[in-house]
Each structure stands twice: as structure tokens, then as C-alpha cells.
Design a protein around this motif. Structure first.
Motif, PDB file in Angstrom:
ATOM      1  N   UNK A 271     -74.922 -67.935  38.678  1.00  0.00           N
ATOM      2  CA  UNK A 271     -73.684 -68.017  37.889  1.00  0.00           C
ATOM      3  C   UNK A 271     -72.531 -67.799  38.857  1.00  0.00           C
ATOM      4  N   UNK A 272     -71.521 -68.655  38.796  1.00  0.00           N
ATOM      5  CA  UNK A 272     -70.365 -68.534  39.707  1.00  0.00           C
ATOM      6  C   UNK A 272     -69.780 -67.116  39.605  1.00  0.00           C
ATOM      7  N   UNK A 273     -69.483 -66.463  40.753  1.00  0.00           N
ATOM      8  CA  UNK A 273     -69.074 -65.049  40.729  1.00  0.00           C
ATOM      9  C   UNK A 273     -67.876 -64.750  39.829  1.00  0.00           C
ATOM     10  N   UNK A 274     -66.860 -65.621  39.797  1.00  0.00           N
ATOM     11  CA  UNK A 274     -65.679 -65.311  38.968  1.00  0.00           C
ATOM     12  C   UNK A 274     -66.042 -65.342  37.480  1.00  0.00           C
ATOM     13  N   UNK A 275     -66.899 -66.283  37.095  1.00  0.00           N
ATOM     14  CA  UNK A 275     -67.324 -66.362  35.690  1.00  0.00           C
ATOM     15  C   UNK A 275     -68.223 -65.170  35.367  1.00  0.00           C
ATOM     16  N   UNK A 276     -69.145 -64.860  36.287  1.00  0.00           N
ATOM     17  CA  UNK A 276     -70.083 -63.751  36.058  1.00  0.00           C
ATOM     18  C   UNK A 276     -69.334 -62.437  35.866  1.00  0.00           C
TER      19      UNK A 276
ATOM     20  N   UNK B  96     -56.025 -62.534  19.444  1.00  0.00           N
ATOM     21  CA  UNK B  96     -57.245 -62.328  18.648  1.00  0.00           C
ATOM     22  C   UNK B  96     -58.382 -61.831  19.527  1.00  0.00           C
ATOM     23  N   UNK B  97     -59.270 -61.021  18.926  1.00  0.00           N
ATOM     24  CA  UNK B  97     -60.480 -60.584  19.642  1.00  0.00           C
ATOM     25  C   UNK B  97     -61.513 -61.704  19.537  1.00  0.00           C
ATOM     26  N   UNK B  98     -62.106 -62.040  20.677  1.00  0.00           N
ATOM     27  CA  UNK B  98     -63.112 -63.116  20.683  1.00  0.00           C
ATOM     28  C   UNK B  98     -64.492 -62.480  20.809  1.00  0.00           C
ATOM     29  N   UNK B  99     -65.345 -62.760  19.818  1.00  0.00           N
ATOM     30  CA  UNK B  99     -66.714 -62.233  19.849  1.00  0.00           C
ATOM     31  C   UNK B  99     -67.670 -63.407  19.968  1.00  0.00           C
ATOM     32  N   UNK B 100     -68.408 -63.392  21.072  1.00  0.00           N
ATOM     33  CA  UNK B 100     -69.331 -64.504  21.353  1.00  0.00           C
ATOM     34  C   UNK B 100     -70.769 -64.036  21.170  1.00  0.00           C
ATOM     35  N   UNK B 101     -71.489 -64.777  20.353  1.00  0.00           N
ATOM     36  CA  UNK B 101     -72.928 -64.557  20.203  1.00  0.00           C
ATOM     37  C   UNK B 101     -73.567 -64.779  21.579  1.00  0.00           C
ATOM     38  N   UNK B 102     -74.657 -64.069  21.847  1.00  0.00           N
ATOM     39  CA  UNK B 102     -75.324 -64.225  23.152  1.00  0.00           C
ATOM     40  C   UNK B 102     -75.776 -65.672  23.381  1.00  0.00           C
ATOM     41  N   UNK B 103     -75.968 -66.421  22.299  1.00  0.00           N
ATOM     42  CA  UNK B 103     -76.391 -67.829  22.425  1.00  0.00           C
ATOM     43  C   UNK B 103     -75.219 -68.702  22.844  1.00  0.00           C
ATOM     44  N   UNK B 104     -74.691 -68.466  24.043  1.00  0.00           N
ATOM     45  CA  UNK B 104     -73.567 -69.220  24.587  1.00  0.00           C
ATOM     46  C   UNK B 104     -73.736 -69.305  26.107  1.00  0.00           C
ATOM     47  N   UNK B 105     -73.016 -70.251  26.722  1.00  0.00           N
ATOM     48  CA  UNK B 105     -73.070 -70.383  28.182  1.00  0.00           C
ATOM     49  C   UNK B 105     -72.286 -69.236  28.831  1.00  0.00           C
ATOM     50  N   UNK B 106     -72.516 -69.051  30.128  1.00  0.00           N
ATOM     51  CA  UNK B 106     -71.785 -68.010  30.867  1.00  0.00           C
ATOM     52  C   UNK B 106     -70.282 -68.273  30.811  1.00  0.00           C
ATOM     53  N   UNK B 107     -69.881 -69.532  30.865  1.00  0.00           N
ATOM     54  CA  UNK B 107     -68.450 -69.872  30.848  1.00  0.00           C
ATOM     55  C   UNK B 107     -67.808 -69.457  29.525  1.00  0.00           C
TER      56      UNK B 107
ATOM     57  N   UNK C 248     -67.781 -62.478  32.374  1.00  0.00           N
ATOM     58  CA  UNK C 248     -68.814 -62.466  31.333  1.00  0.00           C
ATOM     59  C   UNK C 248     -69.507 -61.104  31.275  1.00  0.00           C
ATOM     60  N   UNK C 249     -69.618 -60.463  32.422  1.00  0.00           N
ATOM     61  CA  UNK C 249     -70.319 -59.180  32.495  1.00  0.00           C
ATOM     62  C   UNK C 249     -69.631 -58.114  31.638  1.00  0.00           C
ATOM     63  N   UNK C 250     -68.306 -58.117  31.641  1.00  0.00           N
ATOM     64  CA  UNK C 250     -67.576 -57.131  30.833  1.00  0.00           C
ATOM     65  C   UNK C 250     -67.956 -57.266  29.355  1.00  0.00           C
ATOM     66  N   UNK C 251     -67.994 -58.523  28.892  1.00  0.00           N
ATOM     67  CA  UNK C 251     -68.325 -58.762  27.478  1.00  0.00           C
ATOM     68  C   UNK C 251     -69.788 -58.409  27.193  1.00  0.00           C
ATOM     69  N   UNK C 252     -70.651 -58.675  28.163  1.00  0.00           N
ATOM     70  CA  UNK C 252     -72.082 -58.373  27.968  1.00  0.00           C
ATOM     71  C   UNK C 252     -72.355 -56.876  28.023  1.00  0.00           C
TER      72      UNK C 252
END
Ligand code: 13P
Ligand code: SF4
Length: 301
Positions: free
Chosen positions: A283-288, A104-115, A291-295
Motif C-alpha cells: 500500500x502506498x505509504x501516504x495512503x497507508x 461530516x464524519x466519514x465512516x468506512x466499512x472495512x470492505x473498502x480499498x485502502x484509498x 488509512x491506518x488512523x481510521x483503522x
């Protein structure tokens, strides 16, 4: 020197830009270089060439700015500025949800943590959620998180089947259909504009004239020539509306719709933040990286 003058001088000294969300205190908005919604501020953070970004908003907005600008210092003047909606889902919960819906495609609203963002395919804001969902291939399942009311609105607009996380914003969830019916009777002829996080989207949306992000509401306010508009969102936005259009009356649907997180930051916090370069967002580099791709998909849409 006044507090305002101190802040202006420190901004120059630190080579800083001050960004403020539409729900911030009036005096904070008045001093900011840019005021706007989540998408506008994310783009402004990327466009600015200043060494320091001071984010007068809430944590997920400052984290977003840091992820998009890893080499710059991002400051959140009060670390208590969180978000009740963002707290409604953890990275672990997204991973468990994804495991139930492989592919499934996961779409996260910006109102979420970096993780949480790191687990998403795309992020979105209230102003581009419909567009982001429309970009998902029609045969792919969609998990939309964490705001069920925004998700329901997008589902109605796009006709897409989506699984919705059962989260809501404690401020907007109290803006209910009964209040809208009352407003129609008490303010005949006044258009009602609403944020898509408002409670019970399927019943709220047919009752309002426009569903808009906070910047969409500000633009509507600036352009309208009607005598009165009823505004269904957090009341901090009224300051900008009234300043931009002094001839229209802007009436809150609920004067008690106040986001405590958005009011944490005051001018003293901003002055201290610039003087002491606190509170830095990291923000921890691996998480960042994830997350950056999605942002990046969010800011490009
Ligand atoms: P906007 O992106 O519309 O400004 O919304 C952000 C938010 O937190 C609304 O509660
Ligand atoms: Fe979060 Fe709601 Fe406040 Fe927006 S208004 S920052 S969604 S708690």
C-alpha cells in the motif's frame, strides 16, 4: 507429502501465520491458525509475531493487515480475491461526497480499498459499526459507506441521521424479506440469524431473531441448543457452525448465497503463495498512513 503437510512445513520455514475468513473453503479453514470475522482477523494479524501473514480472505482484508503491520510481508494467495461491495466506491467518489458535506464524519466499512479508507475518519466492521457511529458527537453529520443495508441497520439501532452510500454486497443483497417469510413457514420454530449486509435491511431486520457479524453467528451456533437454525449469510460459514455444534441443524436461507471472491483461494494457491512468497500486498505509504488512523479506531472499538 500431502498438500496439507507441505503447507504446514512451509509455514514453519517462512515463519508464517495463516488467517482465514469464515466464508473460506472448508479445507482452507481447517488448516488455518485462526478463523474468524474481519475484526477478529485484523486483531490477530496485529497480535501475531510471525514475519509473514498469509491472508485467506479477500483483498481488503489483506490490505488492512498490511496497513496495520507495515513491516511484515502480507500475502494474498490469489489476486482475483476481490469484493463486489468494496468495488462500489472509489477514493475520488468519497472526496466528491465529502465536498458536498464539509465537516461530516466519514465512516468506512472495512470492505473498502485502502484509498477509500484514507479518506475516512473511522473504519468499522459489522461487529462494531453501531459502537463506532455512537462515538461520533451527536451534532456532527455522518457519511456512512459503502453498504446501504448495513448503514440502514446502524441508523435504526442508533437513531442517528446518516447519509448512506448506495452500495451493496451482491451476495447478501439477494437475501430478501420474501425468502425470510418462506423460511418461517418452512422451518417453524427455528430462529433466523442474519448478517447486517442482507438486502433491504428495514424489512429484513424486523423479521429475524438476531442480526450478527459472521463471528457473532458462529458464537450463536456454538451456544444454541435448539434443533434447527436458519442462517442468512454466505454459505461458507456453515462448515464452522456444523463442526462446532453437530446436534443442531444449520439451514442456509439460500444455498446459492456463495461469494465467488471468497472461493478463489484453494490449498494449491496457499502452498504456492508460501513457496514463492506471492502475491505480496503493498500500500502506498501516504495512503497507508492516513488509512491506518481510521483503522486504529476500528480495532480499538
Ligand atoms: P464479517 O466482518 O461479519 O466477517 O463480514 C465480512 C464480509 O465480507 C461479509 O460479507
Ligand atoms: Fe464482498 Fe459480499 Fe463477498 Fe463479503 S460476501 S467479500 S461483502 S462480495
Amino acid at each position: 507429502m500431502s498438500l496439507e503437510e507441505e503447507i504446514r512445513a512451509l509455514k514453519d520455514e517462512r515463519d508464517a501465520v495463516l488467517l482465514a475468513h469464515n466464508y473460506q473453503r472448508p479445507e482452507v479453514q481447517d488448516l488455518a491458525d485462526f478463523v474468524g470475522d474481519s475484526l477478529y482477523l485484523s486483531r490477530k494479524a496485529m497480535e501475531s509475531d510471525r514475519a509473514v501473514i498469509v491472508f485467506a480472505g479477500v483483498r481488503f482484508m489483506a490490505e488492512t493487515a498490511k496497513i496495520l503491520n507495515p513491516d511484515r510481508t502480507v500475502l494474498l494467495p490469489d489476486p482475483k480475491a476481490g469484493c463486489g461491495l468494496s468495488d462500489s466506491i472509489t477514493g475520488e467518489q468519497v472526496r466528491a461526497w465529502k465536498a458536498e458535506h464539509p465537516g461530516a464524519a466519514v465512516i468506512a466499512y472495512i470492505n473498502t480499498s485502502a484509498e477509500v479508507k484514507a479518506e475516512a475518519d473511522s473504519c468499522c466492521t459489522s461487529s462494531n459499526a453501531v459502537k463506532i457511529v455512537e462515538e461520533v458527537p451527536p451534532d456532527r453529520e455522518i457519511l456512512f459507506l459503502p453498504d446501504m443495508f448495513l448503514g440502514d441497520y446502524v441508523r435504526q439501532k442508533t437513531g442517528r441521521k446518516m447519509h448512506l452510500w448506495v452500495g451493496d454486497c451482491p451476495v447478501h443483497a439477494r437475501l430478501r424479506p420474501e425468502g425470510l417469510d418462506r423460511a418461517r413457514l418452512e422451518h417453524p420454530g427455528a430462529p433466523i440469524i442474519a448478517h447486517p449486509e442482507c438486502g433491504c435491511a428495514s424489512q429484513v431486520l424486523p423479521r429475524v431473531d438476531r442480526v450478527l457479524s459472521t463471528d457473532g453467528m458462529v458464537r450463536f451456533a456454538e451456544e444454541t441448543r435448539v434443533p434447527e437454525v436458519v442462517v442468512a449469510t454466505e454459505v461458507g460459514i456453515l462448515h464452522r457452525m456444523r463442526r462446532l455444534n453437530p446436534t443442531t441443524r444449520f439451514t442456509p436461507l439460500d444455498a446459492g448465497a456463495v461469494c465467488p471472491y471468497m472461493k478463489e483461494i484453494d490449498l494449491t494457491d496457499i502452498r504456492d503463495s508460501l513457496a514463492l512468497l506471492r502475491h505480496r500486498i503493498d500500500v502506498a505509504p501516504d495512503i497507508a498512513l492516513r488509512a491506518r488512523r481510521a483503522l486504529e479506531r476500528m480495532v480499538a472499538a
